[in-house]
Design a protein around this motif. Structure first.
Motif, PDB file in Angstrom:
ATOM      1  N   ALA A 177      52.176 -18.930 -11.792  1.00 60.87           N
ATOM      2  CA  ALA A 177      53.488 -18.708 -12.397  1.00 60.87           C
ATOM      3  C   ALA A 177      54.367 -19.866 -11.949  1.00 60.87           C
ATOM      4  O   ALA A 177      53.995 -20.627 -11.047  1.00 60.87           O
ATOM      5  N   VAL A 178      55.516 -20.021 -12.569  1.00 63.34           N
ATOM      6  CA  VAL A 178      56.424 -21.112 -12.224  1.00 63.34           C
ATOM      7  C   VAL A 178      57.818 -20.552 -11.995  1.00 63.34           C
ATOM      8  O   VAL A 178      58.298 -19.713 -12.768  1.00 63.34           O
ATOM      9  N   LEU A 179      58.453 -21.013 -10.920  1.00 68.28           N
ATOM     10  CA  LEU A 179      59.861 -20.719 -10.653  1.00 68.28           C
ATOM     11  C   LEU A 179      60.665 -21.940 -11.073  1.00 68.28           C
ATOM     12  O   LEU A 179      60.269 -23.075 -10.787  1.00 68.28           O
ATOM     13  N   MET A 180      61.784 -21.728 -11.747  1.00 70.24           N
ATOM     14  CA  MET A 180      62.609 -22.834 -12.220  1.00 70.24           C
ATOM     15  C   MET A 180      64.079 -22.571 -11.929  1.00 70.24           C
ATOM     16  O   MET A 180      64.535 -21.436 -12.042  1.00 70.24           O
ATOM     17  N   TRP A 181      64.793 -23.628 -11.538  1.00 70.52           N
ATOM     18  CA  TRP A 181      66.227 -23.500 -11.314  1.00 70.52           C
ATOM     19  C   TRP A 181      66.891 -24.856 -11.497  1.00 70.52           C
ATOM     20  O   TRP A 181      66.236 -25.874 -11.568  1.00 70.52           O
ATOM     21  N   ARG A 182      68.198 -24.824 -11.579  1.00 70.68           N
ATOM     22  CA  ARG A 182      68.976 -26.057 -11.728  1.00 70.68           C
ATOM     23  C   ARG A 182      69.925 -26.184 -10.541  1.00 70.68           C
ATOM     24  O   ARG A 182      70.600 -25.236 -10.179  1.00 70.68           O
ATOM     25  N   ASN A 183      69.954 -27.375  -9.974  1.00 65.56           N
ATOM     26  CA  ASN A 183      70.900 -27.671  -8.906  1.00 65.56           C
ATOM     27  C   ASN A 183      72.163 -28.208  -9.579  1.00 65.56           C
ATOM     28  O   ASN A 183      72.372 -29.406  -9.668  1.00 65.56           O
ATOM     29  N   ARG A 184      72.977 -27.283 -10.064  1.00 64.38           N
ATOM     30  CA  ARG A 184      74.180 -27.643 -10.806  1.00 64.38           C
ATOM     31  C   ARG A 184      75.365 -26.923 -10.194  1.00 64.38           C
ATOM     32  O   ARG A 184      75.322 -25.707  -9.993  1.00 64.38           O
TER      33      ARG A 184
END
Length: 194
Positions: free
Chosen positions: A133-140
C-alpha cells in the motif's frame, strides 16, 4: 517533472522496493575455529530481540519516502511470515504519532490525487507472500497560525478496524494540511494516474 512522470516513477520505486524488502537471501556465516574440549560450554541467555515472526504471522515494514516538490509518498509492505494463509481486504490502519508516540490529530483519507486507488480487493497471502500500500501526503503550509504537524512515527495495522499495531519510525511532515492519504492493500501496488 510532470505529475504523470512523478507518479510513474513512484509506482515503479514502490514495487521494486517492496520486492527487494521481501528477499529471504542471507549472507553465509563465517565459520569459527573449533573450541578445545576443555572449555566449558556457555549457558544460553534469553534473547532480547523480537521474534523473527510475530504471533499474528504478519510483519509490516515501511519503505523509503519519495519526496518531490512538496509531495511525499511512502510504500508499506505486509508480509505473511507465518505458516498459514493470511486474509486481508481493505486499507491498512494508520495513526501518525509524535516523538513521544502520542497520536496526532491527522485525517486519514482513502486514495490520493497522486496514484489511482482502485479500492479494496480480497487477498489471501500464502506464507512468504506480501501486499503493498502507499501513504501519501503534502508538506504544504497554508495556515501559519496553527503551526506545522510533524509526526515522528507511524502506527500501522493490517486493517483499519484493528490488529496489533506495528510502529515505524518516519518523519511525516504534513505542514498545515493535517491530511494523509492511503491506498488499499494490493499485490502489485498502485498504478499511476494517467
Amino acid at each position: 517533472m510532470t505529475r504523470t512522470a512523478l507518479a510513474a516513477a513512484l509506482a515503479l520505486a514502490v514495487t521494486a522496493l517492496a520486492a527487494a524488502g521481501c528477499s529471504s537471501a542471507s549472507e553465509p556465516k563465517a565459520q569459527s575455529a573449533p573450541k578445545a574440549q576443555s572449555e566449558p560450554k556457555p549457558t544460553a541467555k534469553p534473547s532480547r530481540t523480537a521474534p523473527a515472526c510475530p504471533e499474528d504471522g504478519v510483519v509490516i515494514k515501511g519503505l523509503p519516502v519519495n519526496a518531490a516538490m512538496g509531495t511525499r509518498a511512502m510504500g508499506i509492505t505486509l508480509t505473511n511470515c507465518g505458516t498459514s494463509p493470511y486474509k486481508i481486504n481493505g486499507y491498512p490502519g494508520v495513526r501518525v504519532l509524535d516523538e513521544h508516540r502520542k497520536p496526532l490529530d491527522v485525517k486519514i483519507a482513502h486514495g490520493s490525487d497522486i496514484v489511482d486507488d482502485v479500492g479494496p480487493e480480497p487477498l489471501t497471502l500464502k506464507p512468504g507472500e506480501h501486499a503493498t500500500a502507499v501513504l501519501m501526503w503534502r508538506n504544504r503550509v497554508t495556515d501559519v497560525t496553527g503551526g506545522a504537524v510533524n509526526g515522528a512515527y507511524l502506527a500501522l495495522t493490517p486493517a483499519e478496524d484493528g490488529g496489533r499495531p506495528q510502529t515505524v519510525r518516519e518523519l511525516v511532515d504534513l505542514g498545515s494540511t493535517g491530511k494523509l492519504g492511503v491506498t488499499a492493500w494490493h499485490r502489485e501496488g498502485p498504478k499511476p494516474r494517467r
